[in-house]
Design a protein around this motif. Structure first.
Motif, PDB file in Angstrom:
ATOM      1  N   GLU A  80      24.073  -1.399 -19.955  1.00 51.38           N
ATOM      2  CA  GLU A  80      23.229  -2.272 -19.147  1.00 51.38           C
ATOM      3  C   GLU A  80      22.050  -2.794 -19.956  1.00 51.38           C
ATOM      4  O   GLU A  80      21.684  -3.956 -19.866  1.00 51.38           O
ATOM      5  CB  GLU A  80      22.733  -1.525 -17.909  1.00 51.38           C
TER       6      GLU A  80
ATOM      7  N   SER B 272      27.280   2.278 -18.081  1.00 51.30           N
ATOM      8  CA  SER B 272      26.308   3.266 -18.517  1.00 51.30           C
ATOM      9  C   SER B 272      24.974   2.576 -18.752  1.00 51.30           C
ATOM     10  O   SER B 272      24.870   1.354 -18.858  1.00 51.30           O
ATOM     11  CB  SER B 272      26.785   3.951 -19.805  1.00 51.30           C
ATOM     12  N   LYS B 273      23.927   3.343 -18.861  1.00 49.77           N
ATOM     13  CA  LYS B 273      22.586   2.786 -19.041  1.00 49.77           C
ATOM     14  C   LYS B 273      22.463   2.054 -20.370  1.00 49.77           C
ATOM     15  O   LYS B 273      21.766   1.047 -20.474  1.00 49.77           O
ATOM     16  CB  LYS B 273      21.539   3.894 -18.949  1.00 49.77           C
TER      17      LYS B 273
END
Length: 88
Positions: free
Chosen positions: A64, A60-61
């Motif tokens: 990251e 998922s963002k």
């Protein structure tokens, strides 16, 4: 005579095989409703063997961004999981 444990293949049963045994082919034919009781087990029709591939999960963002910043998730740090109070 047995095979030495250093010579055994560890994941021999995990990998995909291109040929099925007769019992496996009959079971697959039963699933596809192409096998009827009383049919001859010789001269069976071909059965497609699907290769199973496991795809990696996309991060998922948030994960990251946390990984790029060099910090883990808040739940993974020991300070965040303890409340600071000792139980009696």
């Amino acid at each position: 005579m047995s095979i030495d444990k250093t010579l055994k293949i560890r994941r021999a049963t995990v990998r995909n095989r291109c040929v099925l045994k007769r019992a496996e082919r009959i079971a697959r034919l039963k699933e596809l409703d192409r096998w009827h009781e009383g049919d001859s087990p010789f001269g069976l029709p071909k059965v497609r063997v699907y290769k199973i591939t496991v795809k990696k999960k996309k991060k998922s963002k948030k994960e990251e961004a946390a990984q790029a910043a060099g910090t883990g998730t808040p739940s993974s740090t020991p300070a965040a999981s303890s409340s600071g109070q000792s139980k009696k």
